[in-house]
Write a protein that holds these residues in place. Structure first.
Motif, PDB file in Angstrom:
ATOM      1  N   GLU A 223      -8.611 -12.590 -43.500  1.00  0.00           N
ATOM      2  CA  GLU A 223      -8.822 -13.185 -42.182  1.00  0.00           C
ATOM      3  C   GLU A 223      -8.321 -12.246 -41.083  1.00  0.00           C
ATOM      4  OE1 GLU A 223      -8.142 -17.489 -40.065  1.00  0.00           O
ATOM      5  OE2 GLU A 223      -6.510 -16.680 -41.279  1.00  0.00           O
ATOM      6  N   LEU A 224      -7.163 -11.637 -41.303  1.00  0.00           N
ATOM      7  CA  LEU A 224      -6.635 -10.695 -40.309  1.00  0.00           C
ATOM      8  C   LEU A 224      -7.595  -9.534 -40.099  1.00  0.00           C
ATOM      9  CD1 LEU A 224      -2.831 -10.502 -41.251  1.00  0.00           C
ATOM     10  CD2 LEU A 224      -3.950 -11.944 -39.541  1.00  0.00           C
TER      11      LEU A 224
ATOM     12  N   ARG B 226     -10.851  -9.519 -40.733  1.00  0.00           N
ATOM     13  CA  ARG B 226     -12.127 -10.006 -40.195  1.00  0.00           C
ATOM     14  C   ARG B 226     -12.053 -10.217 -38.693  1.00  0.00           C
ATOM     15  NH1 ARG B 226     -14.451 -14.970 -39.268  1.00  0.00           N
ATOM     16  NH2 ARG B 226     -12.580 -16.059 -40.002  1.00  0.00           N
ATOM     17  N   LEU B 227     -10.896 -10.642 -38.213  1.00  0.00           N
ATOM     18  CA  LEU B 227     -10.752 -10.970 -36.799  1.00  0.00           C
ATOM     19  C   LEU B 227     -10.145  -9.836 -35.968  1.00  0.00           C
ATOM     20  CD1 LEU B 227      -9.417 -14.639 -37.125  1.00  0.00           C
ATOM     21  CD2 LEU B 227     -11.772 -13.876 -36.721  1.00  0.00           C
ATOM     22  N   SER B 228      -9.865  -8.728 -36.611  1.00  0.00           N
ATOM     23  CA  SER B 228      -9.142  -7.656 -35.923  1.00  0.00           C
ATOM     24  C   SER B 228     -10.077  -6.722 -35.175  1.00  0.00           C
ATOM     25  CB  SER B 228      -8.336  -6.833 -36.930  1.00  0.00           C
ATOM     26  OG  SER B 228      -7.293  -7.595 -37.462  1.00  0.00           O
ATOM     27  N   SER B 229      -9.578  -6.207 -34.070  1.00  0.00           N
ATOM     28  CA  SER B 229     -10.235  -5.106 -33.378  1.00  0.00           C
ATOM     29  C   SER B 229      -9.896  -3.809 -34.129  1.00  0.00           C
ATOM     30  CB  SER B 229      -9.728  -5.022 -31.937  1.00  0.00           C
ATOM     31  OG  SER B 229      -8.340  -4.705 -31.937  1.00  0.00           O
TER      32      SER B 229
ATOM     33  N   ARG C 216      -6.837  -2.895 -36.918  1.00  0.00           N
ATOM     34  CA  ARG C 216      -7.207  -2.424 -38.258  1.00  0.00           C
ATOM     35  C   ARG C 216      -6.484  -1.123 -38.588  1.00  0.00           C
ATOM     36  NH1 ARG C 216     -11.892  -4.649 -40.646  1.00  0.00           N
ATOM     37  NH2 ARG C 216     -12.135  -2.742 -41.864  1.00  0.00           N
TER      38      ARG C 216
ATOM     39  N   LEU D 139     -16.445  -6.877 -39.254  1.00  0.00           N
ATOM     40  CA  LEU D 139     -16.675  -8.106 -40.008  1.00  0.00           C
ATOM     41  C   LEU D 139     -16.580  -7.907 -41.507  1.00  0.00           C
ATOM     42  CD1 LEU D 139     -19.686  -9.593 -37.995  1.00  0.00           C
ATOM     43  CD2 LEU D 139     -17.259 -10.144 -37.779  1.00  0.00           C
TER      44      LEU D 139
END
Length: 387
Positions: free
Chosen positions: A275-276, A278-281, A285, A374
């Motif tokens: 989740e981290l 997937r939602l990270s810029s 990352r 994603l």
């Protein structure tokens, strides 16, 4: 619209094919450059030439209406590949009739450096823990003895060395320098040099890689080894042993420790890494990548680096004090004070801050191109991506 679009796409395909052909031609030319450098003993990496090349191409790109940053990004990637292509074999700066003995050459970094010596034509011998009975024979004609064992064993291994030839260089590659240098000076009356390669064993080229050099004894006889790293493309930084060790407490021990703390924090919070990610810029990352990179490597290595930093406990006390102070700001909703703390640190960084912003922006562009935000890492069947 189909026909015009198809024609345009065909034109793009043709341009891409031409670009591939141009890159192939450039790779052939750089291979010839590498062969010429090898014959004449010239260094792999010449910073002045690279800077001149990039400045010239940026100027041409601007004149042609092309984004200069784009051209520089492409050229830097191409040049990284070129350095690898140029580095098949290297000339020797030293006497190839004398053996290079790597003590601990079975380890990852020892193997890496041994491979570079072999590519320069040196006879390389490996001395491992089960070979001490043969040590006098292995070391008898050595021109260089390179100690490449874990930090916790370095001093004991140095003390165990038999007498070396008077003109043999005794060197180490440990990430601390004061104690190993003293130990080497105590056991060997000849040339002594402290080295700290600031890279890991997974590199394919030494171009632009930093090697810190701390003088021990007989600098003139040690010069060929320093020159050899330059021929391989490394950037040599000379430093005093005590200043090196203080800097490494900040550069290595503090950063490794804080990365370890954050990783252990994620694990104990049972954070969902998928989740981290997937939602990270891209910037997060990269930050998470630096933490994950640490946990993909040897725990013993990082434990040794952290434990060997004598000044680290005092630094961590100071770090905790800063953390506690900022936590107090957050708990008390002291927004203005938090902004003032930020501004004071910004003033401290000065002109380095915008320079680092530009450098990190380049890294972020590469991270963005390399991976969709994603896309999560597939952990494999039967596993979960919890910290």
């Amino acid at each position: 619209m189909t026909s015009p679009l198809a024609e345009l796409r065909a034109g793009i395909d043709q341009a891409d094919d031409e670009l591939v052909a141009v890159l192939a031609r450039r790779i052939r030319l750089t291979a010839e450059v590498g062969a010429l450098k090898s014959r004449h003993g010239l260094p792999l990496y010449v910073p002045e030439r690279e800077a001149q090349l990039l400045a010239g191409r940026r100027e041409k790109a601007t004149a042609a209406g092309v984004d200069a940053d784009l051209i520089e990004d492409i050229l830097r990637r191409v040049m990284r590949e070129s350095y690898s292509a140029q580095g098949t074999d290297f000339p020797a700066a030293g006497d190839c009739s004398r053996a290079v003995v790597v003590v601990g050459g079975g380890g990852a970094l020892g193997r890496c450096l041994a491979s570079f010596f072999r590519r320069s034509g040196y006879t390389v011998r490996i001395l491992e823990k089960d070979d001490w009975g043969q040590a006098p024979t292995l070391l008898a004609d050595a021109g260089l003895v390179l100690v490449a064992v874990p930090i916790e064993h370095t001093l004991a291994v140095i003390a165990k060395l038999p007498q070396l030839p008077d003109d043999c260089i005794l060197a180490d590659i440990t990430s601390i320098k004061q104690a190993p240098l003293k130990a080497m000076l105590d056991v060997h009356g000849g040339p002594v040099l402290g080295l700290h390669p600031m890279f890991g064993p997974d590199i394919k080229s030494l171009a632009k890689q930093v090697v810190v050099v701390c003088a021990g004894r007989d600098a003139q006889r040690c010069q060929w080894l320093i020159d050899q790293f330059g021929i391989w493309g490394a950037v040599v930084r000379e430093e005093l042993p005590d200043r090196h060790d203080r800097a490494m407490e900040m550069i290595q021990a503090m950063r490794h420790f804080t990365s370890m703390v954050y990783g252990i924090f994620l694990q104990r919070e049972n954070a969902d890494l998928d989740e981290l990610m997937r939602l990270s810029s891209p910037i997060y990352r990269l930050e998470l990548a630096m933490v994950g990179r640490l946990f993909a490597q040897s725990p013993e290595l990082y434990a040794d680096i952290i434990m060997a930093a004598d000044g680290l406990p005092a630094l961590l006390d100071q770090y905790r004090s800063v953390l506690d102070g900022l936590l107090k700001r957050v708990r008390n909703h002291q927004r203005a004070e938090l902004i003032e703390d930020f501004n004071q640190a910004r003033d401290y960084f000065g002109e380095l801050a915008p320079a680092l912003l530009r450098e990190s922006s380049e890294l972020l562009r590469k991270a963005h191109d390399a991976s969709s935000p994603l896309r999560a890492v597939d952990p494999g069947p039967g596993t979960t991506r919890k910290a």
